[in-house]
Design an enzyme around this catalytic site. Structure first.
Site, mmCIF file in Angstrom:
data_model
loop_
_atom_site.group_PDB
_atom_site.id
_atom_site.type_symbol
_atom_site.label_atom_id
_atom_site.label_comp_id
_atom_site.label_asym_id
_atom_site.label_seq_id
_atom_site.Cartn_x
_atom_site.Cartn_y
_atom_site.Cartn_z
ATOM 1 N N CYS A 2 -44.596 -8.436 -44.660
ATOM 2 C CA CYS A 2 -45.573 -7.916 -43.902
ATOM 3 C C CYS A 2 -46.479 -6.967 -45.158
ATOM 4 O O CYS A 2 -45.515 -6.634 -46.037
ATOM 5 C CB CYS A 2 -45.231 -7.014 -42.709
ATOM 6 S SG CYS A 2 -44.376 -8.024 -41.537
ATOM 7 N N ARG A 27 -49.043 -12.128 -49.150
ATOM 8 C CA ARG A 27 -47.746 -11.656 -49.042
ATOM 9 C C ARG A 27 -47.471 -12.808 -47.415
ATOM 10 O O ARG A 27 -46.335 -12.995 -47.251
ATOM 11 C CB ARG A 27 -47.381 -10.178 -48.298
ATOM 12 C CG ARG A 27 -47.574 -9.419 -49.723
ATOM 13 C CD ARG A 27 -47.634 -8.020 -49.275
ATOM 14 N NE ARG A 27 -46.260 -7.649 -48.850
ATOM 15 C CZ ARG A 27 -45.275 -7.191 -49.605
ATOM 16 N NH1 ARG A 27 -45.406 -7.258 -50.814
ATOM 17 N NH2 ARG A 27 -44.095 -6.791 -49.017
ATOM 18 N N TRP A 74 -46.037 -10.878 -40.623
ATOM 19 C CA TRP A 74 -45.750 -12.130 -40.573
ATOM 20 C C TRP A 74 -44.296 -11.990 -39.795
ATOM 21 O O TRP A 74 -43.343 -11.397 -39.709
ATOM 22 C CB TRP A 74 -44.813 -12.313 -41.971
ATOM 23 C CG TRP A 74 -44.306 -13.762 -42.457
ATOM 24 C CD1 TRP A 74 -45.252 -14.813 -42.818
ATOM 25 C CD2 TRP A 74 -42.892 -14.196 -42.233
ATOM 26 N NE1 TRP A 74 -44.128 -15.908 -42.834
ATOM 27 C CE2 TRP A 74 -42.923 -15.441 -42.478
ATOM 28 C CE3 TRP A 74 -41.850 -13.588 -41.892
ATOM 29 C CZ2 TRP A 74 -41.872 -16.478 -42.512
ATOM 30 C CZ3 TRP A 74 -40.776 -14.055 -41.666
ATOM 31 C CH2 TRP A 74 -40.529 -15.528 -42.119
ATOM 32 N N ASN A 100 -42.737 -2.647 -42.313
ATOM 33 C CA ASN A 100 -42.348 -4.158 -43.055
ATOM 34 C C ASN A 100 -40.801 -4.063 -43.178
ATOM 35 O O ASN A 100 -40.339 -2.793 -43.473
ATOM 36 C CB ASN A 100 -42.923 -3.999 -44.407
ATOM 37 C CG ASN A 100 -42.496 -5.268 -45.317
ATOM 38 O OD1 ASN A 100 -42.067 -5.977 -44.670
ATOM 39 N ND2 ASN A 100 -42.574 -5.069 -46.674
ATOM 40 N N GLY A 101 -40.263 -5.140 -42.311
ATOM 41 C CA GLY A 101 -38.828 -5.086 -42.548
ATOM 42 C C GLY A 101 -38.398 -5.631 -41.219
ATOM 43 O O GLY A 101 -38.981 -6.111 -40.335
ATOM 44 N N GLU A 506 -38.760 -28.438 -58.574
ATOM 45 C CA GLU A 506 -39.792 -27.271 -58.397
ATOM 46 C C GLU A 506 -41.124 -28.415 -58.247
ATOM 47 O O GLU A 506 -41.750 -27.973 -56.959
ATOM 48 C CB GLU A 506 -39.947 -26.862 -59.886
ATOM 49 C CG GLU A 506 -41.215 -25.867 -60.029
ATOM 50 C CD GLU A 506 -41.443 -24.775 -59.019
ATOM 51 O OE1 GLU A 506 -42.263 -23.925 -58.769
ATOM 52 O OE2 GLU A 506 -40.246 -24.762 -58.446
ATOM 53 N N LYS A 510 -43.396 -27.314 -54.663
ATOM 54 C CA LYS A 510 -44.792 -27.069 -54.774
ATOM 55 C C LYS A 510 -45.477 -28.209 -53.726
ATOM 56 O O LYS A 510 -46.420 -27.484 -52.932
ATOM 57 C CB LYS A 510 -45.271 -27.358 -56.026
ATOM 58 C CG LYS A 510 -45.047 -26.328 -57.170
ATOM 59 C CD LYS A 510 -45.679 -24.893 -56.535
ATOM 60 C CE LYS A 510 -44.655 -23.653 -57.276
ATOM 61 N NZ LYS A 510 -43.260 -23.702 -56.582
ATOM 62 N N GLU A 513 -44.722 -26.842 -50.237
ATOM 63 C CA GLU A 513 -45.285 -25.613 -49.793
ATOM 64 C C GLU A 513 -46.533 -25.623 -49.541
ATOM 65 O O GLU A 513 -47.022 -24.907 -48.524
ATOM 66 C CB GLU A 513 -45.082 -24.512 -50.892
ATOM 67 C CG GLU A 513 -43.540 -23.887 -51.273
ATOM 68 C CD GLU A 513 -43.477 -23.214 -52.607
ATOM 69 O OE1 GLU A 513 -43.123 -22.178 -52.519
ATOM 70 O OE2 GLU A 513 -44.159 -23.546 -53.490
ATOM 71 N N HIS A 529 -26.955 -43.702 -54.520
ATOM 72 C CA HIS A 529 -25.926 -43.479 -53.871
ATOM 73 C C HIS A 529 -26.413 -42.813 -52.600
ATOM 74 O O HIS A 529 -25.831 -41.736 -51.761
ATOM 75 C CB HIS A 529 -25.311 -42.428 -54.757
ATOM 76 C CG HIS A 529 -24.501 -42.651 -56.047
ATOM 77 N ND1 HIS A 529 -23.290 -43.535 -55.949
ATOM 78 C CD2 HIS A 529 -25.066 -42.592 -57.240
ATOM 79 C CE1 HIS A 529 -23.168 -43.639 -57.084
ATOM 80 N NE2 HIS A 529 -24.031 -43.095 -58.018
ATOM 81 N N LYS A 628 -45.336 -14.370 -50.028
ATOM 82 C CA LYS A 628 -45.225 -14.304 -51.450
ATOM 83 C C LYS A 628 -44.018 -13.426 -51.843
ATOM 84 O O LYS A 628 -43.149 -13.839 -52.685
ATOM 85 C CB LYS A 628 -46.504 -13.597 -51.962
ATOM 86 C CG LYS A 628 -46.302 -13.574 -53.760
ATOM 87 C CD LYS A 628 -46.382 -15.062 -54.396
ATOM 88 C CE LYS A 628 -46.502 -14.883 -55.942
ATOM 89 N NZ LYS A 628 -46.545 -16.049 -56.517
#
Length: 633
Positions: A2, A27, A74, A100-101, A506, A510, A513, A529, A628
C-alpha cells in the site's frame, strides 16, 4: 505494498496528498482515500478503484486544510470496496489512520475492543488501530505525557500490534501534529521549510523535497510545522540526521513514452553503462602486466569474499531469476557452489549452517519483506556459532537508501535508478550485471579464469550497452507488428538451456504479469518429459538459442515443438542459418559470448510482452493484483 502519504505545513494538503499518491501508483492498489483536518473537523474521502475515482469525488469542493494523510490500498483483509478503503477512523470520526502492512493479531484486538463497545465498519485489520488509539486517549496516563496525548496514545497502541506495519495518524483534536510509526514496513519523512511530509517511498516526495529521513524499525515520530521529533517505541528520544537524495524529479516522468515500462526498457543501455563505469577500471586490459590496476572495484569489505566455500542467494520474483543467472556465473566462472532460494521459503526452511558462506539478498526496492526477513534470520542464526560460521551478508539493489542497506553492511548499488513500471525490466538487467561483476571479481581473486579470458569477458561487458541499443533500434516496430498475431493467444511456452534458461523464466513471467496470458518456461531438454503434451497449433513456443555449448541441443528441442505444429519464435543471432530454417519467426540479437548473452536475449522478450499487453488495451504499468514493492508476507 500500500502507499502512504502525509503532509503538515502551510500549503493546501489535498493537492500534495493526491500528487504523492500518484507517484506511488506503481506499488499497486485497488482503492484510495485521504483524510484532512480543518477548523476542528476531520474530513475523509474514499473511493474504490483508481485515483481518478477519488479525484472525481473530491472535485468541486474547496479544502484548504494544511494537515492530512492519504492512502492507496492493495487489498489483504477484506474486498476492495469503499468501506474497506483507508483512511480508517475511530468511532467518533475524530481520528484517522492509514497503514501499510498487516496486523497479525487483529482478531484478538478486535474482540477486545468490541467488548469495550467499539463498533467496526470494515473487514480490515487496520481498523483496530484507530479504535485502539482512541481507547488509549481516554486514559489519564496519556493525558499527562510530556510530548502530546496523541503521540503517547499512538506509541502505546503500536506496542500492542504484532506484524509488519507503517502507519500515519491525524486527529481533529490535535490539529498541529502528524504522528507516524514504522515496524518492518518502509516509511520515510521529508523535510521542507516549516512543512514536513511522510511517504512509503521517496518518489512521492521528490517533487517537494530531497531531504529525507527513513525511519527504522520500532521508531515513531511526531511531525509539526516546527520540526520533527523521533523516538523509539519505548519512548526514548533519538537524535537522527536527515540525508539528501541525488534524485531528479524528471526520473519519475514518462518523458514522451506511452508507458513507464517502455521508457525503462529504453533506459537499459544507460543503466548498464552506469553500473559498469561505477565498478570497472576503465583503463584495464588483459595485455597489461600482473602489477596493473585491479579490474573490478565493488567497494566491498575484503573479509566478505575471503576463503569462501559456498554462496546462497535469497530473492523473490524477477530478482530470483537474476539470482539463477548469478548461480550459473558463480559456479561456472568463479567455481563456487551456489544455491538460489525463494526468500519466502528460505526464512522458514533454511539450509543447514555451512562454514564460509556468502548470503546474497537481491531486491530491486530494497524493501521486499520476505528477502529482508530471510537475511535477518540468517544474520541472527549465525551469531555466536564460531568465526567460520559468521554471517557474511551482501545486498544487491537499485535503492541504496532502502531498508536493505541498513540491514546488511555491504551493498552493490546497481545504479538503475527508480523503476516505476511494476514489471521489472531495467532493474533485472542491472541485477544481472551486478552478478557478472561479482563473479568476475571472485574469479580474479580465486584465479579460476586466465587473465586473457577475464579480459575477453570484461571487454564483452563494455560492448553490451551499444548492443542493447542495436536490439532496441532494430526490433521495436518489428516486435510491435508481430505482437498483433498473439493478442488472442491463451498460452505460451518459453524454453532455454544453460545460462539462458532463467531468461526463459523471466520472459514468461513478463508476459504473465502484464498481458495476463498463461505462460510457462522449461529447460528445453525437459519438454519431452511431460510439457510437450501441451503443444499444438494454438500454443506458440519461444526458444532462446544462442551459439555456445547448448546451441545445437536447443535447436533440436525446438524441432520437437515444431513437429507438434507450434509456431516457433527464436531469439537467436540473425546470421545463424540453421536457426533461420528452424524458427518461423526470428527475434535477432547480436552474436556475443554465450556467458554474456542473457543481457541481450532478455530485451526482445520484454518488448514482446510489452506490445502484446499494450495491444490488448491493458494497464501495462500497473497490472492487476500486483505491487511493485511487496512489503507484506
Amino acid at each position: 505494498m500500500c502507499g502512504i502519504v502525509g503532509y503538515i505545513g502551510h500549503r493546501p494538503a489535498c493537492e500534495i496528498l493526491v500528487s504523492g499518491l500518484q507517484k506511488l501508483e506503481y506499488r499497486g492498489y485497488d482503492s484510495a482515500g485521504i483524510a484532512t483536518v480543518l477548523d476542528g473537523q476531520l474530513n475523509c474521502v474514499r473511493a474504490k478503484g483508481k485515483l481518478q475515482a477519488l479525484q472525481e469525488k473530491m472535485a468541486g469542493s474547496e479544502n484548504p486544510a494544511s494537515l492530512g494523510i492519504g492512502h492507496t490500498r492493495w487489498a489483504t483483509h477484506g474486498k476492495p470496496e469503499e468501506h474497506n478503503a483507508h483512511p480508517h477512523r475511530d468511532q467518533s470520526d475524530r481520528l484517522a489512520v492509514v497503514q501499510n502492512g498487516i496486523v497479525e493479531n487483529y482478531r484478538e484486538l478486535r474482540a477486545e475492543l468490541r467488548e469495550k463497545g467499539y463498533v467496526f465498519r470494515s473487514e480490515t485489520d487496520t481498523e483496530v488501530i484507530p479504535h485502539l488509539i482512541a481507547d488509549f486517549l481516554r486514559q489519564d496516563q496519556v493525558k499527562q505525557t510530556q510530548v502530546s496525548p496523541l503521540f503517547e496514545a499512538v506509541r502505546l497502541a503500536v506496542s500492542r500490534l504484532e506484524g509488519a506495519f507503517a502507519i500515519a495518524v491525524v486527529s481533529a483534536d490535535f490539529p498541529g501534529e502528524l504522528i507516524v510509526a514504522r515496524q518492518q514496513a518502509p516509511l520515510v519523512i521529508g523535510y521542507g521549510d516549516s512543512e514536513f511530509f511522510c511517504a512509503s517511498d521517496t518518489p512521492a516526495l521528490i517533487a517537494y523535497t530531497r531531504v529525507v529521513l527513513p525511519l527504522e524499525n520500532e521508531e515513531i515520530a511526531q511531525l509539526t510545522p516546527a520540526g520533527v521529533h523521533v523516538y523509539h517505541f519505548n519512548g526514548d528520544r533519538l537524535r537522527k540526521a536527515p540525508r539528501t537524495l541525488n534524485w531528479n524529479p524528471v526520473m519519475v516522468e514518462k518523458q514522451g513514452f506511452k508507458h513507464f515500462m517502455l521508457k525503462e526498457i529504453y533506459e537499459q543501455p544507460g543503466v548498464v553503462r552506469s553500473c559498469l563505469e561505477s565498478y570497472l577500471e576503465i583503463n584495464w586490459t588483459s595485455q597489461e602486466t600482473s602489477s596493473s590496476p585491479y579490474p573490478i572495484r565493488l567497494g566491498l569489505e575484503e573479509s566478505l569474499l575471503e576463503n569462501l566455500e559456498q554462496v546462497q542467494i535469497v530473492a523473490c520474483g524477477t530478482s530470483w531469476h537474476a539470482g539463477l543467472v548469478g548461480k550459473y556465473l558463480l559456479e561456472q566462472v568463479a567455481q563456487l557452489p551456489t544455491q538460489v532460494h525463494y526468500a519466502s521459503e528460505f526464512r522458514y526452511a533454511p539450509t543447514p549452517l555451512m562454514p564460509h558462506t556468502l548470503t546474497i539478498g537481491v531486491t530491486q526496492s530494497g524493501e521486499t519483506a520476505d528477502t529482508l526477513a530471510a537475511l535477518e534470520m540468517e544474520k541472527q542464526r549465525r551469531n555466536g556459532v564460531g568465526e567460520k560460521f559468521q554471517a557474511r551478508l551482501l545486498g544487491i539493489t537499485n535503492r541504496p537508501e532502502s531498508s536493505l542497506s541498513r540491514l546488511v553492511p555491504n551493498i552493490i548499488d546497481t545504479h538503475a535508478g527508480i523503476e516505476i513500471g511494476v514489471a521489472a525490466t531495467k532493474t533485472f538487467v542491472a541485477q544481472v550485471i551486478a552478478f557478472y561483476l561479482l563473479a568476475l571479481d571472485l574469479a580474479h581473486r580465486r584465479q579460476t579464469l586466465s587473465r586473457d579470458r577475464l579480459g575477453v569477458l570484461i571487454e564483452g561487458l563494455r560492448q553490451l550497452p551499444a548492443q542493447i541499443e542495436q536490439v532496441l533500434e532494430s526490433q521495436e516496430r518489428y516486435v510491435e507488428a508481430l505482437a498483433h498475431e498473439f493478442v488472442e493467444t491463451h498460452d505460451f511456452i518459453y524454453i532455454g538451456r544453460g545460462i539462458n534458461f532463467p531468461i526463459a523464466l523471466e520472459g514468461a513471467l513478463k508476459l504473465k504479469e502484464i498481458s495476463y496470458i498463461h505462460a510457462e518456461a522449461y529447460p528445453a531438454g525437459e519438454m519431452k518429459h511431460g510439457p510437450i503434451a501441451l503443444l499444438d497449433a494454438k500454443v506458440p513456443v519461444v526458444a532462446i538459442a544462442m551459439p555456445g555449448t547448448v546451441f545445437d541441443k536447443v535447436l533440436s528441442n525446438a524441432q520437437e515443438a515444431r513437429a507438434r505444429d507450434s509456431q516457433l519464435i527464436g531469439v537467436t543471432p540473425l546470421d545463424e542459418e540453421e536457426a533461420r530454417h528452424t524458427f518461423d519467426v526470428v527475434l535477432p540479437v547480436p552474436e556475443v559470448d554465450e556467458l554474456l548473452s542473457p543481457i541481450l536475449t532478455t530485451v526482445p522478450l520484454q518488448l514482446l510482452a510489452y506490445h502484446i499487453a499494450a495491444l490488448r488495451g491493458l494497464d501495462v504499468d500497473q497490472p492487476r493484483n500486483l505491487a511493485k514493492s511487496v512489503t507484506v508476507e
